[in-house]
Design an enzyme around this catalytic site. Structure first.
Site, PDB file in Angstrom:
ATOM      1  N   ASN A 127       1.246  -1.377   0.499  1.00  0.00           N
ATOM      2  CA  ASN A 127      -0.034   0.089   0.006  1.00  0.00           C
ATOM      3  C   ASN A 127       0.516   0.896   0.284  1.00  0.00           C
ATOM      4  O   ASN A 127       0.246   2.303  -0.799  1.00  0.00           O
ATOM      5  CB  ASN A 127      -1.385  -0.320   1.192  1.00  0.00           C
ATOM      6  N   ASP A 147     -11.316  -6.304  -7.409  1.00  0.00           N
ATOM      7  CA  ASP A 147     -12.058  -6.825  -8.736  1.00  0.00           C
ATOM      8  C   ASP A 147     -11.015  -7.196  -8.969  1.00  0.00           C
ATOM      9  O   ASP A 147     -11.207  -7.831  -9.901  1.00  0.00           O
ATOM     10  CB  ASP A 147     -13.396  -6.113  -8.195  1.00  0.00           C
ATOM     11  N   ASN A 183      -0.974   1.255   6.427  1.00  0.00           N
ATOM     12  CA  ASN A 183      -1.030   2.067   6.074  1.00  0.00           C
ATOM     13  C   ASN A 183      -0.552   3.026   5.494  1.00  0.00           C
ATOM     14  O   ASN A 183       0.518   2.341   5.368  1.00  0.00           O
ATOM     15  CB  ASN A 183      -2.930   2.377   5.712  1.00  0.00           C
ATOM     16  N   ASP A 227      -4.538   7.940   6.134  1.00  0.00           N
ATOM     17  CA  ASP A 227      -4.534   7.195   4.852  1.00  0.00           C
ATOM     18  C   ASP A 227      -2.925   7.324   4.607  1.00  0.00           C
ATOM     19  O   ASP A 227      -2.240   6.732   5.157  1.00  0.00           O
ATOM     20  CB  ASP A 227      -5.314   7.428   3.923  1.00  0.00           C
TER      21      ASP A 227
END
Length: 297
Positions: A127, A147, A183, A227
């Site tokens: 990440n 996905d 993260n 984040d």
């Protein structure tokens, strides 16, 4: 009417900015550089002060020139890159989320795969990363299911860990296996301390960096997640999320807040040759604001 609405929105944002320690340049305004992206992330500043950032869903890396103010595509088919950081050789190191790899990208856009697995299994989804002044790399590896992945779940790691990669790229190992979902990450310019956000635990941790890349003395720096993150020369930490950019000093006290008119603020870095332009990636747009303090990366 749309122009008037935007002016009113930015005027309101300016009024909400909090700056308790005179970190922001006098009369500086938050400025939108460009919009129309799908989701911006991973800002990394080059030696010249330009910023490379990702438009992650569109699978591309963008370049913003500090001197011209223009934004252009640097790399298409960018491995769904997320967090990025420049190494001392000028290579752009990227967390290439498509195949769970770490890439090194030269100035021509040619890529070299640095890491593609650990103990024979794919990483979860690198990440973000930080490179120390001596070239060691720390990488967060949370599991945000994509996905576009087609892999067997059994092929990934047994947890969401923080990893270390040595400067000679020969040693790769987990250095904290007791995180929920790590993260954002940033370190101090002297290479002595590391800050790692764990939104899964709603905490930001501070570590001492010791010999051979190991970490010690983990302590809670903030009872909140983030984040992306960055740091200025005073040691203030800039954190992101749904409330824009918030700034905390070494004592974990909130000393500043820059609201951003987007649903989510993902990451932040210092840009320009003087590292005094705060560059912010937020949802579909990127922003900047001039600072009195300068960043260290």
């Amino acid at each position: 009417m749309i122009i008037l609405f935007l002016l009113a929105t930015f005027g309101n944002i300016q009024a909400q900015i909090v700056d308790k320690k005179n970190l922001i340049e006098k009369n500086a305004e938050l400025k939108k550089i460009e919009g129309g992206f799908s989701f911006t992330e991973g800002p990394a500043v080059s030696r010249l002060g330009d910023v490379y950032f990702t438009d992650q869903p569109n699978n591309r890396i963008m370049k913003w020139s500090f001197f011209t103010g223009e934004t252009e595509v640097f790399l298409e088919n960018a491995g769904r890159s997320n967090g990025m950081f420049f190494d001392k050789s000028g290579n752009l190191i990227a967390c290439a989320d498509m195949d769970n790899q770490i890439w090194s990208i030269d100035e021509e856009g040619n890529k070299t795969i640095l890491i593609e697995s650990y103990q024979g299994k794919k990483l979860n989804g690198p990440n973000d990363l930080f490179i120390t002044p001596t070239g060691e790399m720390y990488i967060t590896d949370p599991l945000y299911k994509r996905d576009y992945w087609t892999r067997d779940p059994e092929s990934q790691q047994d947890g969401e860990h923080l990893y270390f990669l040595s400067a000679n790229r020969l040693q790769f190992m987990p250095v904290d296996e007791n995180l929920v979902r790590p993260n954002g990450i940033v370190g101090t310019p002297d290479g002595k301390n590391l800050y790692v956000s764990d939104p899964g635990a709603n905490k930001i941790y501070k570590y001492d960096i010791i010999e051979d890349g190991y970490l010690s003395n983990r302590e809670i720096y903030l009872e909140r997640g983030s984040d992306g993150m960055t740091i200025d020369f005073r040691g203030n930490i800039y954190v992101t999320g749904e409330d824009g950019v918030k700034i905390y000093n070494k004592k974990s006290e909130e000393i500043g807040h820059i609201p951003i008119p987007e649903k989510w603020t993902a990451n932040v870095t210092f840009a320009g040759p003087d590292r005094k332009t705060l560059f912010i990636t937020a949802s579909e747009s990127v922003y900047k604001i001039r600072m009195k303090v300068y960043g260290t990366y």
